[in-house]
Design a protein around this motif. Structure first.
Motif, short mmCIF file in Angstrom:
data_model
loop_
_atom_site.label_atom_id
_atom_site.label_comp_id
_atom_site.label_asym_id
_atom_site.label_seq_id
_atom_site.Cartn_x
_atom_site.Cartn_y
_atom_site.Cartn_z
N LEU A 133 29.83 28.88 72.52
CA LEU A 133 28.59 29.08 73.26
C LEU A 133 28.56 28.27 74.54
CD1 LEU A 133 25.81 29.17 70.52
CD2 LEU A 133 26.70 31.03 71.90
N ARG A 134 29.40 27.26 74.62
CA ARG A 134 29.46 26.49 75.86
C ARG A 134 29.94 27.36 77.02
NH1 ARG A 134 29.86 21.10 76.57
NH2 ARG A 134 31.61 21.45 77.96
N THR A 135 30.72 28.38 76.68
CA THR A 135 31.27 29.22 77.74
C THR A 135 30.30 30.35 78.05
OG1 THR A 135 32.37 30.59 76.15
CG2 THR A 135 33.61 28.76 77.02
N LYS A 136 30.48 30.93 79.23
CA LYS A 136 29.54 31.96 79.65
C LYS A 136 30.26 33.22 80.09
CE LYS A 136 25.78 28.96 80.99
NZ LYS A 136 26.35 27.64 81.29
N GLY A 137 29.54 34.33 80.04
CA GLY A 137 30.03 35.58 80.60
C GLY A 137 31.36 36.01 80.02
N ALA A 138 32.27 36.36 80.92
CA ALA A 138 33.58 36.87 80.49
C ALA A 138 34.32 35.82 79.64
CB ALA A 138 34.41 37.25 81.70
N TYR A 139 34.09 34.55 79.95
CA TYR A 139 34.77 33.51 79.18
C TYR A 139 34.31 33.54 77.72
CZ TYR A 139 36.90 31.37 83.20
OH TYR A 139 37.68 31.14 84.28
N PHE A 140 33.02 33.77 77.52
CA PHE A 140 32.56 33.84 76.13
C PHE A 140 33.23 35.02 75.43
CE2 PHE A 140 29.86 35.55 72.82
CZ PHE A 140 29.72 34.44 72.01
N SER A 141 33.30 36.15 76.14
CA SER A 141 33.93 37.33 75.53
C SER A 141 35.35 37.00 75.08
CB SER A 141 33.98 38.47 76.54
OG SER A 141 32.69 38.81 76.94
N LEU A 142 36.11 36.39 75.99
CA LEU A 142 37.51 36.15 75.67
C LEU A 142 37.65 35.06 74.61
CD1 LEU A 142 39.06 36.54 79.20
CD2 LEU A 142 39.01 38.16 77.34
N ALA A 143 36.80 34.03 74.70
CA ALA A 143 36.88 32.97 73.69
C ALA A 143 36.55 33.54 72.32
CB ALA A 143 35.91 31.84 74.03
N SER A 144 35.54 34.42 72.26
CA SER A 144 35.19 34.98 70.96
C SER A 144 36.27 35.94 70.48
CB SER A 144 33.84 35.69 71.04
OG SER A 144 33.87 36.68 72.02
N LEU A 145 37.00 36.52 71.43
CA LEU A 145 38.12 37.39 71.03
C LEU A 145 39.20 36.57 70.31
CD1 LEU A 145 39.71 40.07 73.25
CD2 LEU A 145 41.20 38.38 72.34
N VAL A 146 39.37 35.33 70.78
CA VAL A 146 40.43 34.50 70.22
C VAL A 146 40.09 34.04 68.79
CG1 VAL A 146 41.57 32.29 70.50
CG2 VAL A 146 41.26 33.75 72.46
N ALA A 147 38.80 33.78 68.54
CA ALA A 147 38.42 33.16 67.27
C ALA A 147 38.94 33.90 66.02
CB ALA A 147 36.90 32.99 67.22
N PRO A 148 38.69 35.22 65.89
CA PRO A 148 39.22 35.88 64.68
C PRO A 148 40.74 35.89 64.62
CG PRO A 148 37.97 37.43 66.04
CD PRO A 148 37.88 36.13 66.70
N LEU A 149 41.38 35.91 65.79
CA LEU A 149 42.85 35.89 65.78
C LEU A 149 43.35 34.57 65.20
CD1 LEU A 149 43.65 37.54 69.21
CD2 LEU A 149 43.40 38.58 66.98
#
Lengths: 339, 442, 248, 292
Positions: A133-149
């Motif tokens: 949640l610290r990240t915003k916008g596209a960064y949040f999208s990509l960070a959340s993409l990484v989590a399940p991986l």
């Protein structure tokens, strides 16, 4: 009777103009116009097994409901709060694994393992997403993409405990096809009503405000992080719940529950149906799931055609099918004769 | 005030894009409907319907498909099967599970099984490739009480479940590859042979990162290799499935002074392995499993870097005295050597047909009972497939195929294959050997 | 003394945005912070409202150290702010822009949670110059003209029932009539007991209503004093060289 | 220990360069057009398969094969932008899903055309050189040399040519660029083509050391995304540095710890970086942005 000037009027306008927010309906046509789209789809869904009893199509429709709930719950995050998560599969996976471990290892009965799995799954998912949640916008999208991986990696690395790619199996599966169909479909309808209640209330207003302008909400004395966490949890409960259901339905849960494809399909369905509409994502889920299965008859060009159809729909109806259909529906007109 | 209703607005009409989308949708529906009505022939009573579920777009699924096709054509050409005086023909139904792609969720496979059972109404299903998908498919197949012959996944759990809950899981059988434990035992046989013949003893263990390889390494290789007189000088090292760089592993092998690399690869990581192994001039001989090196194109794929590369192979996917009829027929028909799923599916179709013939019934429970019988009596008669003539096919009590170690008369045998100057040579067991093992000159 | 700024420092990379600034604010005052572009005015507001954390120094609000608190916590305590470039909740109707702060814990605490937020929101909008029945109240805020967006900013801050209002260039981009209509409003707010800190570029406009002025240049506090003192100070005029027109 | 370091240095460098080519392309198109291009991995696969077709199937000479492959990849990139993305610019989700669907479509088409099994391409230059006692394949030397050359060319293109400068202008401020008479649509398309060529070139030079397989498209994409997050979206230097960080880290983790941890560790590292510095290592300073 002398004929007056003919005028064409949009049906919805007539109703709204007369009533402002209260509906004082003047004819059956108006009643049908208002209630029809709200009542016919759920009824169709509920009587579906009476019309088509083929277990295969019941399974497909259950999948559609599964993705429908996941997409609707994604919509609270991506559509209403502006947290465009690319890792919604995290909740599905956590829910599935929690329920599986509770049921298969500790013998928790199914009617407890599913809700508990949903809560635990949502809790774990929120915990993992919290730092993102610290990240915003596209960064949040990509960070959340990484989590399940990362979770997939963890499962592979702890193969001896979590079963690696062979997953966990042996969960109770006491229902038949029709029962499962109703469980999934009713879950969808209930989720829809609950989530609608949530996002169209004061809580949802704050979420939309966060999406529109986060600093302004902060400056309004509202703790944005707290709201985001609560939203993650609420959204997670629904996704985890269907994850848990699916784990029991398949009597199997594996690392593919955390798959990128799950996350991305959910977004594709929501975008196709129209984000921030709640109905749209569910509509998108039904369309894409049924399309995938329908295209089976084409054998090897199936995925190609699927992709092409998806591209065409997204390019030519970028605002989402739901909004498009809504617009078409609102152009139903009548001729009014003024005397 | 009178009023009537019109569907679309005055000027609105239908826009061009709407028309385009509508056209596409209509075309899809028409094509689909046409397919349903014209391609899918009406149901005939005299049919043995067998479903094939596999990753049909990948080599493994293509193997499933072709193996089944060959068997079905042969059986139908020989007059089909007579059940209670009625002639039945084998009819195949194919469903794609897309499981070869590791990103595909298991739901796809489950849907394929359900479709085969409820729409195509098959009497038995053959297929499966990825362990997790097979486990989920198995659950679906047994809950719908349809015999499911696994021809591609080696997870122990698949047949262990038969032992755990026979009544529920008895519908599951496996023709090949045999479970991870058996694979590992066969592996040990190779090592016994290499030690006895060539005196190599220093082993480095390198495997792709998967549960079955871990079980194999932990339960068999690590405890038993030392007992057989081998020294494990390095590893076990697990390579992730998507690895594209293996330099560090190769360095580690060179530094460990290993003479043999006990490798286990089923994915295309194996190709990367071969390239790095050859590029970095690793002196040790890879001895083990590298599924992709079973393919004819492997030599070309690796520009000959595969020289000396060995792998475990099934009868039927390599030209040996035992499986040559099948092998030659396959090569003649399709122009390339079969993948291991092809002979497996081929024999599975024959086994099902044989069981049906024996049971004189298409009921699942009867087929299962007959399949169990087939093994016990060892009646793989002359009339059965060319492949079956020289090798015993028999199911163990867990419904796994029986392993004959080095004797094809006792059960299925596994072959050690080596690439030698562009040829795939079977080097062990002697019953099937077409050449001798060669060591890399480095 | 309601607010005390003590030796505040803030750097961005190599630039000193705020360099050792201290001042105090008394209850019920209008303080104008003026200075040329890049003087660090907005940074100062961001520091007070918690959107940026200072490198050094303290901010005391009613004797309580609020340095490093989150923006929402500071707003909760009673310091409301507006933004220089108005960013309304553009997809939401104007009225909901005002409902958001009304839903905050602070307002709930102060009102005891009674009353309809929509009604109160309309009252507040009326106060800042919207007409009660105007279309603008129901329109998505993103469609409103610039002058109204500034009013929405102000209304949102007011809705929070703050003790201190931080106004970030409220007057910039407004036409002369708009400015003249807003200035009396600010005086009225002062009379009702609000403490106002306004950051402003246009010295002349604020000098009419400000009790005290603080002049910033390149992050440094040049001087502090009554509008008359500031307007006649040599140093200030020097900073504004070329901008005499604005000053005079 | 010393040997391990040499290995990390050699192979980490090779890996770093290929990753950099992929990631810089991804970063470039994000920087110019603000598109997260999920079809980026598909470019990697298209060029590798084209190379296979020209070089192995119809046995064209190497330079021509590479040239044609790159042309095809660039055309596909341009077409993707022109046909699909042009119409939905600014709708981030639609863009991402459309590019993803394009990636699926491309992979399915490649699967229809080529054999479903992984293919192999012969090394461009046979032989090897010795660095101390370590053997390094000429192909890997070639990877490093050509990567350096193409990165320099890219740098020259961006800094010196008219189009490159225009592209940077669009990246900085689209509206301002438009006022200067630059067509941002065209520049975005050009950026897409350049990024396709970069990914395609990576796919070509790395092909002989591994396999030509459809899955590579996804691996390339995921690696690219990982690097781009780490380096900061839209920052070319950040991507370059992050590519080497990931390249060396992967080889080092594999050498000292265990291979199967390398993906997990790379991903966890990214999460940690994001939490500590949410805009990536070289991302823009957020606090300054907050002022505007």
């Amino acid at each position: 009777m002398a004929k007056g000037r003919e005028r064409i009027e949009r049906l919805d306008r007539g109703i709204r103009a007369r009533t402002r927010d209260m509906y004082a309906l003047m004819s059956y046509a108006e009643i049908i116009y208002l209630i029809g789209p709200r009542i016919i789809p759920p009824i169709l869904l509920l009587v579906f097994p009476l019309i088509i009893s083929d277990p295969y199509w019941l399974l497909v429709m259950s999948y559609a409901a599964f993705y429908g709930v996941a997409s609707i719950s994604w919509d609270i995050l991506g559509g209403f709060t502006g947290l465009v998560s690319f890792g919604h599969a995290l909740f599905i996976g956590f829910g599935g694994y929690s329920a599986a471990i509770l049921n298969a290892w500790y013998g928790v009965p199914i009617y407890l393992s599913i809700p508990l799995g949903a809560l635990i799954g949502a809790g774990l998912g929120t915990l993992v997403f919290a730092p993102c949640l610290r990240t915003k916008g596209a960064y949040f999208s990509l960070a959340s993409l990484v989590a399940p991986l990362v979770m997939i990696g963890v499962i592979y690395a702890s193969a001896e405990i979590l079963g690696g790619e062979e997953g966990i199996y042996g969960m109770a599966n006491p229902f038949n096809d029709v029962q499962w169909y109703y469980i999934f479909t009713i879950t969808l309808l209930v989720s829809f009503l609950v989530i609608r209640k949530v996002v169209y209330g004061k809580f949802g207003l704050i979420l939309q405000a966060i999406r529109d302008n986060e600093p302004a909400v902060k400056a309004s004395g509202i703790n944005v992080v707290k709201y985001k966490l609560i939203t993650l949890f609420i959204s997670g409960v629904f996704a985890s719940f269907v994850g848990a259901l699916q784990a029991h339905r398949l009597a199997f849960v594996g690392p593919t529950f955390f798959n990128l494809l799950h996350s991305v399909s959910i977004i594709a369905m929501s975008t196709l149906g129209g984000i921030a509409t709640i109905v749209g994502p569910a509509l998108g889920a039904y369309i894409l799931v049924i399309l995938t299965e329908y295209l089976r008859i084409l054998q090897d060009v199936r995925m190609l055609l699927y992709a092409i159809i998806l591209i065409i729909l997204l390019i030519f109806r970028p605002e989402g099918l739901f909004r498009y259909l809504e617009r078409i529906y609102n152009t139903f007109e009548r001729k009014v004769v003024e005397e | 005030m009178t009023s009537n209703y019109r569907k679309f607005g005055r000027k609105r009409g239908v826009s061009r894009t709407t028309a385009l989308i509508a056209a596409i949708v209509v075309i899809i529906i028409v094509v689909g409907a046409a397919y349903y009505f014209f391609m899918a022939q009406p149901e005939v009573v005299e049919e043995i319907r067998i479903g094939i579920a596999g990753p049909l777009e990948y080599i493994h699924g293509i193997g499933h498909m072709r193996g089944a096709e060959m068997a079905a054509e042969e059986i139908n050409a020989n007059g089909g099967v007579i059940i209670n005086g009625v002639r039945h023909e084998v009819k195949l139904f194919f469903e794609d599970t897309r499981e070869a792609d590791p990103t595909i969720p298991v739901e796809e496979g489950v849907a394929a099984i359900t479709r085969l059972v409820t729409v195509s109404k098959v009497h038995a299903i053959i297929g499966g490739f990825r362990s997790d998908v097979v486990l989920a498919m198995q659950e679906e197949a047994v809950s719908r009480k349809v015999p499911f012959i696994v021809a591609g996944a080696s997870a122990n759990a698949i047949t262990d479940r038969v032992a755990e809950d026979y009544d529920k899981y008895k519908y599951t059988f496996r023709v090949t590859p045999t479970n991870s434990t058996t694979l590992a035992k066969a592996y040990l046989e190779f090592y016994k042979y290499v030690k006895a013949e060539y005196g190599l003893t220093k082993v480095y263990i390198l495997a792709e990162d998967a549960l079955w390889t871990r079980l194999m390494v932990d339960n068999v290789l690590l405890p038993y290799l030392p007992l057989l007189g081998f020294e494990i000088v390095g590893g076990p090292t697990y390579v992730p499935l998507g690895a594209r760089d293996m330099s560090s592993e190769m360095t580690d092998i060179i530094n460990s002074g290993a003479e043999l690399i006990a490798h286990i690869f089923s994915g295309d990581v194996g190709i990367v392995f071969t390239k790095y192994w050859s590029d970095m001039k690793v002196p040790a001989l890879p001895l083990g499993i590298n599924v992709y090196s079973q393919l004819d194109i492997y030599w070309e794929q690796t520009e000959g870097k595969a020289n000396y590369e060995t792998t475990m192979t099934d009868i039927g996917s390599i030209n040996t005295p035992i499986g040559e009829e099948f092998f030659n027929a396959y090569v003649e028909k399709y122009g390339e050597s079969p993948v291991y799923t092809a002979p497996a599916t081929y024999i599975a179709v024959y086994l099902i047909v044989e069981a049906i013939k024996k049971a004189q019934s298409l009921e699942a429970d009867d087929i299962v009972a007959a399949l169990e019988e087939i093994g016990r009596k060892g009646i793989m008669g002359d009339e059965l497939a060319p492949l079956g003539n020289k090798m015993l096919y028999k199911f163990t009590k867990n419904h796994d195929i029986q392993w004959g170690i080095d004797d094809p008369n006792k059960g299925v045998i596994l072959i050690l294959q080596q690439w030698q100057d562009g040829e795939r040579i079977a080097v062990w067991p002697p019953a099937a050997a077409t050449g001798t093992l060669k060591l890399p000159e480095r | 003394m309601i607010l005390k700024i003590d030796n505040l420092h803030k750097r961005f990379g190599g630039i000193k945005a705020i360099d050792d600034v201290s001042f105090t604010v008394n209850e019920g005052e209008i303080i104008a912070v003026v200075g040329p572009n890049g003087a660090g005015k907005t940074t100062l507001l961001n520091l007070i409202s918690g959107f940026i954390k200072p490198d050094k120094g303290k901010i005391l609000f009613k004797g309580r150290d609020i340095t490093g608190m989150s923006p929402s916590k500071i707003a909760e305590l009673g310091i409301a702010r507006t933004f220089q470039i108005p960013r309304p909740l553009h997809k939401l109707p104007t009225i909901f822009n005002i409902v958001i702060p009304l839903l905050s814990p602070r307002v709930k605490r102060l009102t005891g949670g009674v009353g309809d937020e929509l009604v109160r929101a309309i009252d507040i909008l009326e106060e800042v110059g919207f007409e009660r029945d105007s279309d603008y109240i129901r329109k998505p805020a993103g469609l409103l003209p610039h002058g109204y967006l500034k009013r929405i900013e102000l209304a949102r801050a007011l809705a929070l029932r703050p003790e201190i209002l931080l106004l970030d260039e409220l007057l910039s981009g407004l036409s002369r009539p708009e400015v003249t209509s807003i200035l009396p409003l600010l005086t009225r707010l002062k009379d009702r007991g609000f403490t106002i800190i306004m950051v402003e570029h246009r010295v002349r406009d604020v000098s009419a209503i400000a009790d005290r002025m603080i002049v910033l240049n390149e992050g440094v506090k040049i001087m502090e004093g009554t509008p008359e003192e500031v307007m006649t100070n040599e140093k200030v005029i020097e900073i504004y060289v070329g901008r005499r027109g604005e000053l005079a | 220990m010393y040997e391990a370091l040499v290995i990390i240095l050699i192979y980490g460098t090779v890996l770093g360069f290929t990753l950099a080519l992929v990631a810089i392309g991804l970063s470039l198109i994000y920087g110019v057009a603000r598109i997260i291009n999920f079809a980026h991995g598909a470019f990697f696969a298209i060029s590798a398969y084209s190379l296979y077709y020209f070089f192995v199937s119809i046995k064209l000479n190497l330079i021509l094969s590479i040239f044609f492959s790159l042309v095809i990849t660039a055309l596909v990139g341009g077409a993707l932008y022109r046909i699909a993305l042009d119409r939905i610019r600014g709708m981030e989700l639609n863009e991402m899903i459309v590019t993803l669907a394009c990636a699926i479509a491309t992979i399915e088409i490649l699967r229809e055309i080529f054999a479903p099994a992984p293919l192999g391409v012969p090394t461009f230059i046979p032989g090897q050189i010795y660095i101390g006692t370590y053997i390094v394949e000429m192909q890997r030397v070639l990877i490093v040399i050509t990567s350096v050359i193409s990165l320099i060319l890219l740098w020259l293109f961006i800094k010196k040519t008219k189009y490159g400068i225009a592209m940077r202008a669009v990246a900085q401020d689209e509206d301002a660029a438009m006022l200067m008479g630059i067509n941002p649509e065209f520049m975005s398309m050009l950026a897409m083509m350049v990024s396709a060529i970069l990914a395609g070139f990576a796919g070509i030079i790395i092909a002989p050391t591994q396999t030509v397989a459809l899955e590579n498209a996804w691996y390339a994409l995921l690696n690219g995304i990982a690097i781009v997050i780490l380096g900061g979206l839209g920052s070319l230097w950040g991507s370059l540095v992050a590519a080497f960080i990931i390249g060396y880290a992967e080889v080092a983790v594999a050498t000292f710890l265990s291979s199967h941890l390398k993906t997990v560790i790379a991903l966890i590292a990214i999460l940690v970086v994001l939490v500590i510095k949410p805009s990536g290592i070289f991302g823009k300073h957020r606090e300054l942005e907050e002022r505007v």
